[in-house]
Motif scaffolding. Structure first.
Motif, PDB file in Angstrom:
ATOM      1  N   TYR A   1       8.392  -2.650   9.126  1.00 41.69           N
ATOM      2  CA  TYR A   1       7.935  -1.716   8.098  1.00 41.69           C
ATOM      3  C   TYR A   1       6.590  -1.086   8.452  1.00 41.69           C
ATOM      4  O   TYR A   1       5.941  -0.494   7.601  1.00 41.69           O
ATOM      5  CB  TYR A   1       7.812  -2.431   6.750  1.00 41.69           C
TER       6      TYR A   1
ATOM      7  N   CYS B   1      -1.645  -3.703   5.733  1.00 35.30           N
ATOM      8  CA  CYS B   1      -0.859  -2.786   4.911  1.00 35.30           C
ATOM      9  C   CYS B   1      -1.816  -1.900   4.112  1.00 35.30           C
ATOM     10  O   CYS B   1      -2.714  -2.410   3.440  1.00 35.30           O
ATOM     11  CB  CYS B   1       0.030  -3.589   3.972  1.00 35.30           C
TER      12      CYS B   1
ATOM     13  N   VAL C   1      -1.256  -0.328   1.447  1.00 31.78           N
ATOM     14  CA  VAL C   1      -1.003  -0.393   0.007  1.00 31.78           C
ATOM     15  C   VAL C   1      -1.592  -1.658  -0.604  1.00 31.78           C
ATOM     16  O   VAL C   1      -2.316  -1.607  -1.587  1.00 31.78           O
ATOM     17  CB  VAL C   1       0.513  -0.299  -0.284  1.00 31.78           C
ATOM     18  N   CYS C   2      -1.314  -2.825   0.007  1.00 34.11           N
ATOM     19  CA  CYS C   2      -1.744  -4.084  -0.612  1.00 34.11           C
ATOM     20  C   CYS C   2      -2.740  -4.883   0.216  1.00 34.11           C
ATOM     21  O   CYS C   2      -3.319  -5.839  -0.287  1.00 34.11           O
ATOM     22  CB  CYS C   2      -0.536  -4.948  -0.932  1.00 34.11           C
TER      23      CYS C   2
ATOM     24  N   ARG D   1       8.941  -2.744   0.010  1.00 37.49           N
ATOM     25  CA  ARG D   1       8.373  -2.387  -1.290  1.00 37.49           C
ATOM     26  C   ARG D   1       7.113  -1.549  -1.115  1.00 37.49           C
ATOM     27  O   ARG D   1       6.960  -0.503  -1.750  1.00 37.49           O
ATOM     28  CB  ARG D   1       8.046  -3.633  -2.101  1.00 37.49           C
ATOM     29  N   CYS D   2       6.194  -1.988  -0.242  1.00 42.30           N
ATOM     30  CA  CYS D   2       4.953  -1.228  -0.038  1.00 42.30           C
ATOM     31  C   CYS D   2       5.243   0.126   0.612  1.00 42.30           C
ATOM     32  O   CYS D   2       4.591   1.117   0.291  1.00 42.30           O
ATOM     33  CB  CYS D   2       3.957  -2.036   0.785  1.00 42.30           C
TER      34      CYS D   2
ATOM     35  N   VAL E   1       6.410   2.268  -2.235  1.00 45.68           N
ATOM     36  CA  VAL E   1       5.291   2.638  -3.104  1.00 45.68           C
ATOM     37  C   VAL E   1       4.534   3.802  -2.484  1.00 45.68           C
ATOM     38  O   VAL E   1       4.192   4.782  -3.160  1.00 45.68           O
ATOM     39  CB  VAL E   1       4.350   1.431  -3.341  1.00 45.68           C
ATOM     40  N   ASP E   2       4.283   3.741  -1.177  1.00 43.01           N
ATOM     41  CA  ASP E   2       3.575   4.815  -0.495  1.00 43.01           C
ATOM     42  C   ASP E   2       4.384   6.115  -0.518  1.00 43.01           C
ATOM     43  O   ASP E   2       3.832   7.182  -0.768  1.00 43.01           O
ATOM     44  CB  ASP E   2       3.280   4.397   0.951  1.00 43.01           C
TER      45      ASP E   2
ATOM     46  N   PHE F   1       3.295  -0.867   7.067  1.00 43.95           N
ATOM     47  CA  PHE F   1       3.323  -1.600   5.807  1.00 43.95           C
ATOM     48  C   PHE F   1       3.759  -3.042   6.035  1.00 43.95           C
ATOM     49  O   PHE F   1       4.264  -3.388   7.100  1.00 43.95           O
ATOM     50  CB  PHE F   1       4.257  -0.911   4.809  1.00 43.95           C
ATOM     51  N   CYS F   2       3.602  -3.868   4.994  1.00 46.28           N
ATOM     52  CA  CYS F   2       3.992  -5.273   5.108  1.00 46.28           C
ATOM     53  C   CYS F   2       5.424  -5.511   4.652  1.00 46.28           C
ATOM     54  O   CYS F   2       6.040  -6.505   5.022  1.00 46.28           O
ATOM     55  CB  CYS F   2       3.034  -6.144   4.302  1.00 46.28           C
ATOM     56  N   SER F   3       5.963  -4.594   3.859  1.00 49.98           N
ATOM     57  CA  SER F   3       7.307  -4.785   3.303  1.00 49.98           C
ATOM     58  C   SER F   3       7.912  -3.441   2.929  1.00 49.98           C
ATOM     59  O   SER F   3       7.233  -2.420   2.880  1.00 49.98           O
ATOM     60  CB  SER F   3       7.228  -5.657   2.047  1.00 49.98           C
TER      61      SER F   3
END
Length: 80
Positions: A30, A19, A21-22, A37-38, A41-42, A33-35
């Protein structure tokens, strides 16, 4: 369950990469991304200009308007 099954995303497809982001392993629904939420955020970073490339004006940029007006006047087009 094999070790390759542990790397599969929620949809059963293998997750690839990390991911951005994290740094957690990416999940297929996703990706990248992993979720959700991430991913959100992006998206927020894009929409608020967090990923903008700063611009630096050079000295030549200030003369553009004057050059444009001079060209238009030479062509006989005074209306902008």
């Amino acid at each position: 369950m094999t070790s390759s099954d542990n790397r599969k995303g929620a949809a059963g497809a293998p997750a690839t990469g990390l991911c951005p982001v994290c740094g957690a392993p990416a999940a297929a629904p996703y990706a990248p991304f992993c979720s959700k939420r991430c991913a959100d955020v992006d998206l927020h970073r894009w929409l608020t200009g967090g990923y903008a490339i700063p611009a630096v004006e050079s000295e030549d940029d200030g003369d553009f308007d004057a050059d444009l007006e001079a060209d238009l006047e030479a062509d006989g087009e005074d209306d902008l």
